[in-house]
Design a protein around this motif. Structure first.
Motif, PDB file in Angstrom:
ATOM      1  N   ALA A  42       0.811  -1.209   0.000  1.00  0.00           N
ATOM      2  CA  ALA A  42       0.000   0.000   0.000  1.00  0.00           C
ATOM      3  C   ALA A  42       0.850   1.267   0.000  1.00  0.00           C
ATOM      4  O   ALA A  42       0.406   2.319  -0.459  1.00  0.00           O
ATOM      5  N   TYR A  47      -3.497   1.970  -5.286  1.00  0.00           N
ATOM      6  CA  TYR A  47      -4.743   1.201  -5.229  1.00  0.00           C
ATOM      7  C   TYR A  47      -5.924   2.157  -5.146  1.00  0.00           C
ATOM      8  O   TYR A  47      -5.817   3.256  -4.610  1.00  0.00           O
ATOM      9  N   ILE A  50      -8.528  -0.242  -0.262  1.00  0.00           N
ATOM     10  CA  ILE A  50      -7.916  -1.343   0.484  1.00  0.00           C
ATOM     11  C   ILE A  50      -8.980  -1.997   1.355  1.00  0.00           C
ATOM     12  O   ILE A  50      -9.637  -1.324   2.156  1.00  0.00           O
ATOM     13  N   THR A  75      -5.514   6.488   0.479  1.00  0.00           N
ATOM     14  CA  THR A  75      -6.313   5.473  -0.195  1.00  0.00           C
ATOM     15  C   THR A  75      -7.479   5.061   0.710  1.00  0.00           C
ATOM     16  O   THR A  75      -7.274   4.775   1.888  1.00  0.00           O
TER      17      THR A  75
END
Length: 232
Positions: A42, A47, A50, A75
């Protein structure tokens, strides 16, 4: 923007089930089975969201979430917990998670949560008005998602900043929890009003000289909250 979802769960059967259903919803996926690998992925990769289990080997999910937010990685995070305990949920939200879901869950519910979080993330409250706002010693800069108080820089998660900015743009107006969920988290938020209380508490820790006697964000019993100019 990446269309990839990082799935973090040490139970292979659950990770496989999530992977299948998330991919069926049109996302790419990667899987991590422990907290250290998840944190590394991460931090170094991009991304869209998550999916983060709390009970993990290596580093537990709470710590992964905390470290990601400390590293300014915003994120969206949907936390997964087997514990149906309010403390666990509130702790996850305080550390910067966007939502939580409790095991056992249906894969369709997980996908619905993912889509709701991403809709909220794509509808920034501050985009409609990017003018800075100053209230007493507090100044907000929405284009940078930054704020200062007495010229000292403050650090917020994205949702904390959007909530504070919304308060500031509606200074003096009493705002109910339901109204704030609709305005800041989008009308189809699938959690409950406790997330507002958690974020208000977090804001107070960062902007109030005395959290037990707030001077900026006041609680209006039975109605909600309002932000006002501090009084001497």
């Amino acid at each position: 923007m990446s269309n990839k979802v990082l799935i973090v769960d040490d139970e292979e059967s659950i990770a496989t089930l999530l992977k299948y259903n998330v991919e069926q919803a049109g996302f790419e996926t990667e899987v991590a089975y422990d907290g250290r690998v998840a944190l590394e992925k991460a931090t170094n990769e991009s991304y869209q969201l998550i999916l983060l289990d709390i009970m993990l080997p290596g580093i537990e999910g709470y710590e992964v979430c905390k470290q990601l937010r400390q590293r300014k990685i915003d994120t969206p995070i949907l936390m997964i917990t087997a514990k149906d305990d309010e403390f666990d949920k509130v702790l996850g939200l305080e550390l910067g998670a966007d939502d939580y879901i409790t095991k056992p869950f249906s894969p369709k519910e997980v996908v619905a949560r993912i889509k709701a979080i991403l809709r909220r993330s794509n509808q920034h409250v501050v985009e409609a008005d990017t003018s800075s706002v100053t209230i007493a010693d507090l100044t907000l800069y929405p284009e940078q998602y930054e704020a200062t108080i007495n010229d000292k820089q403050l650090f917020f998660t994205r949702k904390e900043f959007e909530l504070l900015y919304y308060f500031a743009k509606h200074k003096g107006k009493v705002l109910s929890r339901d109204h704030l969920l609709s305005a800041v988290w989008n009308f189809d938020f699938v959690g409950d009003t406790r997330i507002v209380d958690v974020h208000v508490s977090h804001l107070r820790e960062k902007i109030e000289p005395n959290t037990k006697k707030p001077s900026y964000i006041k609680t209006v019993r039975g109605l909600g909250y309002k932000l006002e100019e501090p009084h001497e």
